[in-house]
Write an enzyme that holds these catalytic residues in place. Sequence first.
Site, short mmCIF file in Angstrom:
data_model
loop_
_atom_site.label_atom_id
_atom_site.label_comp_id
_atom_site.label_asym_id
_atom_site.label_seq_id
_atom_site.Cartn_x
_atom_site.Cartn_y
_atom_site.Cartn_z
N GLN A 296 0.83 -1.20 0.00
CA GLN A 296 0.00 0.00 0.00
C GLN A 296 0.86 1.26 0.00
OE1 GLN A 296 -2.26 -0.99 3.54
NE2 GLN A 296 -4.07 -1.47 2.33
N GLN B 227 13.39 -10.22 1.89
CA GLN B 227 13.10 -11.63 2.12
C GLN B 227 14.01 -12.52 1.28
OE1 GLN B 227 8.89 -12.06 1.29
NE2 GLN B 227 8.34 -11.66 3.42
N ARG C 32 5.50 17.98 2.58
CA ARG C 32 4.34 18.05 1.70
C ARG C 32 3.82 16.65 1.38
NH1 ARG C 32 4.23 20.65 -4.44
NH2 ARG C 32 2.03 20.29 -4.85
N ARG D 49 -4.75 8.62 4.33
CA ARG D 49 -4.75 7.39 5.13
C ARG D 49 -5.18 7.58 6.57
NH1 ARG D 49 -4.42 3.04 1.61
NH2 ARG D 49 -2.82 3.43 0.03
#
Length: 253
Positions: free
Chosen positions: A107, A121, A209, A218
């Site tokens: 996201q 990973q 900003r 969000r």
Amino acid sequence: MNVQLIAYTQLSDSFKKQIQSDIQFEYNERAAIALTAIRTCYSPNPPSEILSLEGNKYFGNKATDGKSGTEADRLFRHITGSGHSSTLEHLNYTFAIEGVSRALMGQLTRHRHLSFSIQSQRYVRFGSEDRSGGFAYVTPPSVEKNKDVVVNYNDFGDTETVGEIYETLMKRLQSGYDDLRKGGVTAEDCRSILPNAATTNIVLTGNLRTLLEFYNKRKPGKGAQYEITELAEGIKSKIIEVDEWLTAYFEEK
């Protein structure tokens, strides 16, 4: 989730020495930088002299618009309110973000002008016998809320709770990762079976900003998933701890 502010923009030591004899006011360094950027657009004075020549006027007097703060705060409100928020891009903040899911990482990449360094990973091994001790994972609130709900999973009436199903899946994935490693599969290929819930660590840097735009999209009430909303609130709180003057910017609708 752990969010820590580990760095932010500051005035250089040489510049502070240059202006110290002219400064007769208390100032926040990020606010001083913002003032320099804003006044550079409108002042005949060179940027290196703006704080010395104009700082007392803006930081030493109360706001003339009837609102809180100093004349500098009034100027910030006026400039950003008119859409000239590019002047806030000179202020950068760097965060250590720990124990968030790979789903959240995905996201985050939808937001532009943020810089990331992310735990790999491929190079970090997540086997049970590795230094990591295996992969950690995030449990979403909806799983936690319904953890005791019983689910029938075959025609024989066998049941498990939601919590048991979730934990069993995580354990099976860990076991599968370990077995693949034992079978000679490389860590970079074993990661293919790790879930979105697997945690990662991130170093994130953004200018003010961009961080304000991220927060506005969000923050609570915007329909974002719980974890990235928690991150947005964490970033906001860490910035305000060092720059209380920015509180109003995060409270804008």
